[in-house]
Scaffold this motif. Sequence first.
Motif, short mmCIF file in Angstrom:
data_model
loop_
_atom_site.label_atom_id
_atom_site.label_comp_id
_atom_site.label_asym_id
_atom_site.label_seq_id
_atom_site.Cartn_x
_atom_site.Cartn_y
_atom_site.Cartn_z
N LEU A 121 -11.54 11.62 10.71
CA LEU A 121 -12.24 10.92 9.63
C LEU A 121 -11.34 10.71 8.43
O LEU A 121 -11.33 9.64 7.82
CB LEU A 121 -13.49 11.72 9.24
N ALA A 122 -10.52 11.70 8.11
CA ALA A 122 -9.58 11.58 7.00
C ALA A 122 -8.55 10.48 7.29
O ALA A 122 -8.21 9.69 6.41
CB ALA A 122 -8.89 12.91 6.73
N VAL A 123 -8.06 10.43 8.52
CA VAL A 123 -7.10 9.39 8.90
C VAL A 123 -7.74 8.01 8.78
O VAL A 123 -7.15 7.06 8.24
CB VAL A 123 -6.56 9.63 10.33
N LEU A 124 -8.96 7.88 9.30
CA LEU A 124 -9.68 6.60 9.25
C LEU A 124 -9.86 6.11 7.82
O LEU A 124 -9.57 4.95 7.50
CB LEU A 124 -11.04 6.72 9.95
N LEU A 125 -10.33 6.98 6.93
CA LEU A 125 -10.58 6.56 5.56
C LEU A 125 -9.29 6.36 4.77
O LEU A 125 -9.25 5.52 3.86
CB LEU A 125 -11.52 7.52 4.85
N THR A 126 -8.25 7.08 5.12
CA THR A 126 -6.95 6.84 4.49
C THR A 126 -6.44 5.46 4.87
O THR A 126 -5.97 4.70 4.01
CB THR A 126 -5.93 7.92 4.90
N ALA A 127 -6.55 5.11 6.14
CA ALA A 127 -6.15 3.78 6.59
C ALA A 127 -7.04 2.70 5.96
O ALA A 127 -6.56 1.64 5.55
CB ALA A 127 -6.19 3.69 8.10
N ALA A 128 -8.33 2.98 5.86
CA ALA A 128 -9.26 2.01 5.28
C ALA A 128 -8.99 1.78 3.79
O ALA A 128 -9.30 0.72 3.25
CB ALA A 128 -10.70 2.46 5.49
N ALA A 129 -8.39 2.77 3.13
CA ALA A 129 -8.10 2.62 1.70
C ALA A 129 -7.08 1.52 1.44
O ALA A 129 -7.02 0.97 0.33
CB ALA A 129 -7.61 3.95 1.12
N VAL A 130 -6.30 1.18 2.44
CA VAL A 130 -5.32 0.09 2.29
C VAL A 130 -6.02 -1.27 2.26
O VAL A 130 -5.53 -2.22 1.65
CB VAL A 130 -4.28 0.15 3.44
N LEU A 131 -7.18 -1.37 2.89
CA LEU A 131 -7.86 -2.66 3.01
C LEU A 131 -8.24 -3.29 1.67
O LEU A 131 -8.00 -4.49 1.49
CB LEU A 131 -9.08 -2.51 3.92
N PRO A 132 -8.81 -2.55 0.70
CA PRO A 132 -9.09 -3.20 -0.58
C PRO A 132 -7.82 -3.68 -1.28
O PRO A 132 -7.82 -4.73 -1.93
CB PRO A 132 -9.80 -2.13 -1.41
N LEU A 133 -6.73 -2.93 -1.14
CA LEU A 133 -5.45 -3.37 -1.71
C LEU A 133 -5.01 -4.69 -1.09
O LEU A 133 -4.57 -5.61 -1.78
CB LEU A 133 -4.37 -2.31 -1.50
N PHE A 134 -5.12 -4.77 0.22
CA PHE A 134 -4.75 -5.99 0.93
C PHE A 134 -5.64 -7.15 0.49
O PHE A 134 -5.15 -8.24 0.19
CB PHE A 134 -4.85 -5.77 2.44
N ASP A 135 -6.96 -6.91 0.46
CA ASP A 135 -7.90 -7.95 0.06
C ASP A 135 -7.61 -8.44 -1.36
O ASP A 135 -7.60 -9.65 -1.62
CB ASP A 135 -9.35 -7.45 0.14
N MET A 136 -7.37 -7.51 -2.28
CA MET A 136 -7.07 -7.90 -3.66
C MET A 136 -5.78 -8.70 -3.73
O MET A 136 -5.70 -9.69 -4.46
CB MET A 136 -6.97 -6.66 -4.57
N SER A 137 -4.78 -8.32 -2.96
CA SER A 137 -3.51 -9.04 -2.95
C SER A 137 -3.69 -10.47 -2.45
O SER A 137 -3.16 -11.41 -3.05
CB SER A 137 -2.49 -8.32 -2.06
#
Length: 129
Positions: free
Chosen positions: A77-93
């Motif tokens: 679960l920690a790995v999944l949410l750590t990877a998911a944390a990159v998604l808002p950065l990507f979307d904002m970029s």
Amino acid sequence: MKRALDIAAIVLTSLLLLGFVALSLRGFFDPQAASARFGAPVSDAPGVLFYRVYLSRNLVIAVSGAIFLLSRQWTALAVLLTAAAVLPLFDMSVLLLNGVTPPAVHPVALALLGITAALLWWRARSVRV
């Protein structure tokens, strides 16, 4: 203190996953309005299809996270949410590069994902020790 952090990790994860599901389902039913709140409104069929693919990604994250949460697989679960944390950065970029100001939901999602991932890493470590 340990118990409070454990409870915070579980509650925050649950709320975050429910939020992913709620936002995704809302977008499936009204993709034009939901995409406008996302920052890039769609009106044609290909845009709606792409937005639904984006929402499907979020649902996969939420379902996977729920499975890991219910089976108490804290590291996964920690790995999944750590990877998911990159998604808002990507979307904002992507939005910024296309001249669109990202809505406030992106930095909020980034912060919540980061905090939740950190709590889950702490929980996973404390369970192993």
